[in-house]
Design a protein around this motif. Sequence first.
Motif, PDB file in Angstrom:
ATOM      1  N   GLU A 223      19.882  -2.470   7.575  1.00 31.82           N
ATOM      2  CA  GLU A 223      18.743  -2.743   8.451  1.00 31.82           C
ATOM      3  C   GLU A 223      18.115  -4.095   8.136  1.00 31.82           C
ATOM      4  N   LEU A 224      17.999  -4.402   6.837  1.00 32.37           N
ATOM      5  CA  LEU A 224      17.367  -5.650   6.415  1.00 32.37           C
ATOM      6  C   LEU A 224      18.350  -6.813   6.298  1.00 32.37           C
TER       7      LEU A 224
ATOM      8  N   GLU B  19       6.575  -5.070  -3.415  1.00 35.45           N
ATOM      9  CA  GLU B  19       5.690  -5.039  -2.241  1.00 35.45           C
ATOM     10  C   GLU B  19       5.610  -3.628  -1.663  1.00 35.45           C
ATOM     11  N   GLY B  20       6.716  -2.915  -1.721  1.00 31.09           N
ATOM     12  CA  GLY B  20       6.751  -1.541  -1.211  1.00 31.09           C
ATOM     13  C   GLY B  20       5.846  -0.620  -1.999  1.00 31.09           C
ATOM     14  N   ARG B  21       5.748  -0.845  -3.306  1.00 33.62           N
ATOM     15  CA  ARG B  21       4.845  -0.028  -4.119  1.00 33.62           C
ATOM     16  C   ARG B  21       3.399  -0.223  -3.676  1.00 33.62           C
ATOM     17  N   GLY B  22       3.063  -1.443  -3.292  1.00 28.07           N
ATOM     18  CA  GLY B  22       1.723  -1.680  -2.748  1.00 28.07           C
ATOM     19  C   GLY B  22       1.490  -0.880  -1.475  1.00 28.07           C
ATOM     20  N   LEU B  23       2.509  -0.837  -0.620  1.00 27.05           N
ATOM     21  CA  LEU B  23       2.397  -0.058   0.622  1.00 27.05           C
ATOM     22  C   LEU B  23       2.319   1.439   0.339  1.00 27.05           C
ATOM     23  N   LEU B  24       3.109   1.911  -0.628  1.00 25.64           N
ATOM     24  CA  LEU B  24       3.052   3.330  -0.989  1.00 25.64           C
ATOM     25  C   LEU B  24       1.664   3.693  -1.521  1.00 25.64           C
ATOM     26  N   GLY B  25       1.103   2.820  -2.350  1.00 24.85           N
ATOM     27  CA  GLY B  25      -0.246   3.055  -2.862  1.00 24.85           C
ATOM     28  C   GLY B  25      -1.280   3.055  -1.755  1.00 24.85           C
ATOM     29  N   ALA B  26      -1.143   2.108  -0.830  1.00 17.68           N
ATOM     30  CA  ALA B  26      -2.080   2.031   0.295  1.00 17.68           C
ATOM     31  C   ALA B  26      -1.960   3.267   1.191  1.00 17.68           C
ATOM     32  N   ALA B  27      -0.745   3.738   1.403  1.00 10.96           N
ATOM     33  CA  ALA B  27      -0.546   4.937   2.232  1.00 10.96           C
ATOM     34  C   ALA B  27      -1.159   6.159   1.555  1.00 10.96           C
TER      35      ALA B  27
ATOM     36  N   PRO C 134      15.487   2.715   9.395  1.00 11.31           N
ATOM     37  CA  PRO C 134      14.456   1.676   9.385  1.00 11.31           C
ATOM     38  C   PRO C 134      13.630   1.774   8.104  1.00 11.31           C
ATOM     39  N   LEU C 135      12.969   0.711   7.795  1.00 13.39           N
ATOM     40  CA  LEU C 135      12.154   0.675   6.585  1.00 13.39           C
ATOM     41  C   LEU C 135      10.965   1.614   6.761  1.00 13.39           C
ATOM     42  N   THR C 136      10.938   2.675   5.978  1.00 12.71           N
ATOM     43  CA  THR C 136       9.887   3.687   6.071  1.00 12.71           C
ATOM     44  C   THR C 136       9.275   3.895   4.691  1.00 12.71           C
ATOM     45  N   LEU C 137       8.211   4.650   4.653  1.00  9.17           N
ATOM     46  CA  LEU C 137       7.617   5.004   3.370  1.00  9.17           C
ATOM     47  C   LEU C 137       8.594   5.826   2.537  1.00  9.17           C
ATOM     48  N   GLU C 138       9.372   6.654   3.202  1.00 10.59           N
ATOM     49  CA  GLU C 138      10.385   7.440   2.490  1.00 10.59           C
ATOM     50  C   GLU C 138      11.415   6.519   1.836  1.00 10.59           C
ATOM     51  N   ALA C 139      11.838   5.487   2.558  1.00 13.46           N
ATOM     52  CA  ALA C 139      12.802   4.540   1.997  1.00 13.46           C
ATOM     53  C   ALA C 139      12.211   3.819   0.785  1.00 13.46           C
ATOM     54  N   LEU C 140      10.953   3.433   0.883  1.00 18.77           N
ATOM     55  CA  LEU C 140      10.296   2.766  -0.242  1.00 18.77           C
ATOM     56  C   LEU C 140      10.140   3.713  -1.424  1.00 18.77           C
ATOM     57  N   ALA C 141       9.874   4.988  -1.144  1.00 20.99           N
ATOM     58  CA  ALA C 141       9.769   5.984  -2.209  1.00 20.99           C
ATOM     59  C   ALA C 141      11.108   6.176  -2.912  1.00 20.99           C
TER      60      ALA C 141
END
Length: 193
Positions: free
Chosen positions: A44-45, A69-77, A2-9
């Motif tokens: 998954e996507l 968009e994932g970089r925004g989520l990584l920054g927010a996390a 599933p789409l996770t922070l690890e996947a975005l990293a």
Amino acid sequence: MPLTLEALAILDAIDRKGSFARAAEELGRAPSSLTYAVQQIEAELDALLFDRSGHRACFTPAGRVLLDEGRGLLGAAQALADKTRQVAGGWEPQLTLAVEGILPVAPLLPVLDAFYRLGRATEIRLRHDVLAGSWDALASGCADLAIAGGEAPASVPACSAASSSCSAWRRSTRWRASTNRLARPTSRRIARW
């Protein structure tokens, strides 16, 4: 996967390093595990994230959107993790400062700027109150600190208004410690206001 922070990293590392192999090296993983992870994300996507037709895999438009968009989520996390650590360490997540309307706010701005340069996640909200409203805000709990003139009313507990330095400065000890290094209000400073 599933789409996770690890996947975005993983996607972020691939883009920054320019290849799966260098990204795998940075992440301490085998290149094949990154390839497998990307395939899982794509499944998954139900979207191709990389164009593999050339010598080097390149992001597709869908992959680029996910990366950006994932970089925004990584920054927010990361910001959330930092803020959580700071709150656990005793910093207030938010501090409301009530300033009496007759006093100019401009002399306070360099102090606030210096506080924010410390890199703390504490959000400082300014209230501009009139007719002793700063004292009322402090007494009612709508403000954590007050910069106000005159005598503190009896409704403000544990406040010594001597030399215009109220114990409200003591209510948030961590913030007080950082403001002591910056510019603690003194009678002379307040008189200049």
